[in-house]
Design a protein around this motif. Structure first.
Motif, PDB file in Angstrom:
ATOM      1  N   ARG A   4      40.977  30.623  66.889  1.00  0.00           N
ATOM      2  CA  ARG A   4      40.713  29.324  67.491  1.00  0.00           C
ATOM      3  C   ARG A   4      41.873  29.020  68.440  1.00  0.00           C
ATOM      4  N   PRO A   5      41.619  29.061  69.755  1.00  0.00           N
ATOM      5  CA  PRO A   5      42.715  28.826  70.697  1.00  0.00           C
ATOM      6  C   PRO A   5      43.109  27.356  70.736  1.00  0.00           C
ATOM      7  N   GLY A   6      44.348  27.129  71.025  1.00  0.00           N
ATOM      8  CA  GLY A   6      44.874  25.781  71.185  1.00  0.00           C
ATOM      9  C   GLY A   6      45.892  25.774  72.305  1.00  0.00           C
ATOM     10  N   LEU A   7      46.251  24.602  72.734  1.00  0.00           N
ATOM     11  CA  LEU A   7      47.196  24.451  73.828  1.00  0.00           C
ATOM     12  C   LEU A   7      48.308  23.518  73.379  1.00  0.00           C
ATOM     13  N   ILE A  54      49.880  28.732  74.853  1.00  0.00           N
ATOM     14  CA  ILE A  54      48.544  28.900  74.282  1.00  0.00           C
ATOM     15  C   ILE A  54      48.713  29.461  72.868  1.00  0.00           C
ATOM     16  N   LEU A  55      48.145  28.746  71.927  1.00  0.00           N
ATOM     17  CA  LEU A  55      48.271  29.128  70.523  1.00  0.00           C
ATOM     18  C   LEU A  55      46.935  29.663  70.014  1.00  0.00           C
ATOM     19  N   THR A  56      46.993  30.646  69.167  1.00  0.00           N
ATOM     20  CA  THR A  56      45.787  31.128  68.492  1.00  0.00           C
ATOM     21  C   THR A  56      46.060  31.126  67.003  1.00  0.00           C
ATOM     22  N   LYS A  57      45.193  30.471  66.260  1.00  0.00           N
ATOM     23  CA  LYS A  57      45.317  30.424  64.809  1.00  0.00           C
ATOM     24  C   LYS A  57      44.048  31.030  64.206  1.00  0.00           C
ATOM     25  N   PRO A  58      44.180  31.850  63.204  1.00  0.00           N
ATOM     26  CA  PRO A  58      42.986  32.411  62.580  1.00  0.00           C
ATOM     27  C   PRO A  58      42.213  31.321  61.824  1.00  0.00           C
TER      28      PRO A  58
END
Length: 60
Positions: A4-7, A54-58
């Motif tokens: 799930r990408p985040g900013l 840009i962050l990606t969390k499982p």
């Protein structure tokens, strides 16, 4: 598993001389015929350090 990408935006004020220069650039819009939006954006970028990550969390 999907990610799930985040900013993330990090706004950090710069040291005092840069803040004063940014304020002077912002006042330039009121004193001259320069567009106020252009001077405000320039003043913001001079006075603050902006980092975008840009962050990606499982997903669980």
């Amino acid at each position: 598993m999907l990610s799930r990408p985040g900013l993330a935006l990090y706004l950090v004020p710069r040291e005092l001389p840069f803040i004063l220069i940014g304020g002077a650039i912002g006042a330039l819009g009121a004193w001259s015929a320069a567009p106020m939006v252009a001077t405000a954006v320039t003043a913001f970028l001079v006075a603050f350090q902006v980092k975008v990550k840009i962050l990606t969390k499982p997903r669980s």
